[in-house]
Each structure stands twice: as structure tokens, then as C-alpha cells.
Design a protein around this motif. Structure first.
Motif, PDB file in Angstrom:
ATOM      1  N   ASP A 118       0.865  -1.180   0.000  1.00  0.00           N
ATOM      2  CA  ASP A 118       0.000   0.000   0.000  1.00  0.00           C
ATOM      3  C   ASP A 118       0.906   1.236   0.000  1.00  0.00           C
ATOM      4  O   ASP A 118       1.250   1.772   1.041  1.00  0.00           O
ATOM      5  CB  ASP A 118      -0.898  -0.025   1.235  1.00  0.00           C
ATOM      6  CG  ASP A 118      -1.865   1.131   1.298  1.00  0.00           C
ATOM      7  OD1 ASP A 118      -1.919   1.922   0.340  1.00  0.00           O
ATOM      8  OD2 ASP A 118      -2.559   1.251   2.319  1.00  0.00           O
TER       9      ASP A 118
ATOM     10  N   THR B  89       0.436   4.309  -0.795  1.00  0.00           N
ATOM     11  CA  THR B  89      -0.123   5.563  -0.292  1.00  0.00           C
ATOM     12  C   THR B  89      -0.581   5.457   1.157  1.00  0.00           C
ATOM     13  O   THR B  89      -1.005   6.453   1.738  1.00  0.00           O
ATOM     14  CB  THR B  89      -1.329   5.999  -1.147  1.00  0.00           C
ATOM     15  OG1 THR B  89      -2.336   4.985  -1.073  1.00  0.00           O
ATOM     16  CG2 THR B  89      -0.913   6.226  -2.593  1.00  0.00           C
ATOM     17  N   ALA B  90      -0.508   4.249   1.725  1.00  0.00           N
ATOM     18  CA  ALA B  90      -0.959   3.985   3.100  1.00  0.00           C
ATOM     19  C   ALA B  90      -2.401   4.433   3.302  1.00  0.00           C
ATOM     20  O   ALA B  90      -2.757   4.976   4.339  1.00  0.00           O
ATOM     21  CB  ALA B  90      -0.034   4.641   4.118  1.00  0.00           C
ATOM     22  N   SER B  91      -3.236   4.185   2.291  1.00  0.00           N
ATOM     23  CA  SER B  91      -4.628   4.623   2.381  1.00  0.00           C
ATOM     24  C   SER B  91      -5.640   3.533   2.026  1.00  0.00           C
ATOM     25  O   SER B  91      -6.839   3.801   2.044  1.00  0.00           O
ATOM     26  CB  SER B  91      -4.842   5.824   1.460  1.00  0.00           C
ATOM     27  OG  SER B  91      -4.613   5.452   0.120  1.00  0.00           O
TER      28      SER B  91
END
Length: 86
Positions: free
Chosen positions: A32, A34-36
Motif C-alpha cells: 500500500d 499511499t498507506a490509504s
């Protein structure tokens, strides 16, 4: 002060910017960037040693609370080729 997370491989606490977030999508581990992405995430240093420790300890399944076995092939390729942005 930047948030601190723990690597599922080596269990060392580090700043979030030095780790990559990994999530499970259809029994496959996905980075992930974008860490979203929704759902639980596991944090990992983008190093092959940490990846191997996490696999050996079966840490991804526990951290992501996944009862099914997870396909780690794509993640391993990314780590080995050093394509992770962390």
C-alpha cells in the motif's frame, strides 16, 4: 513528531516513513504505497531480512488477522528487486 510503527519482521519500532504498509487483498499481500487502502495493515522495513523473518514467524497472517494462508510471492519480488518506496 512522526508516527511510529513496528516492523512485523524484526519487531523494531521505526518512523512510519521508513516502513512500507502491506495489506491483504484476495489472499495476496499487496504493498500500500499511499498507506490509504482500507483494512488492517502490517508495517515492514523494505529489506529482505525483515521480509524473511516475517514469513518465518507467520507474522503477516497474525498482524492482518487473516485466517487464510496468504500469497507472499509478489511482495517477495518487490522486496528482492528493491522496488518498495518507504
Amino acid at each position: 513528531m512522526e508516527p511510529v510503527r513496528t516492523c512485523v519482521g524484526c519487531r523494531v519500532r521505526a518512523e512510519r516513513s521508513s516502513l512500507v504498509r502491506v495489506v491483504a487483498r484476495d489472499s495476496q499481500l499487496v504493498v500500500d504505497t499511499t498507506a490509504s487502502l482500507p483494512g488492517r495493515g502490517a508495517w515492514l522495513h523494505p529489506q529482505i531480512q525483515c521480509y524473511q523473518l516475517a514469513v518465518k514467524r507467520r507474522a503477516f497472517g497474525r498482524a492482518l488477522r487473516e485466517p487464510r494462508s496468504l500469497d507472499t510471492a509478489a511482495l517477495e519480488i518487490s522486496v528482492r528487486e528493491n522496488r518498495l518506496n518507504g
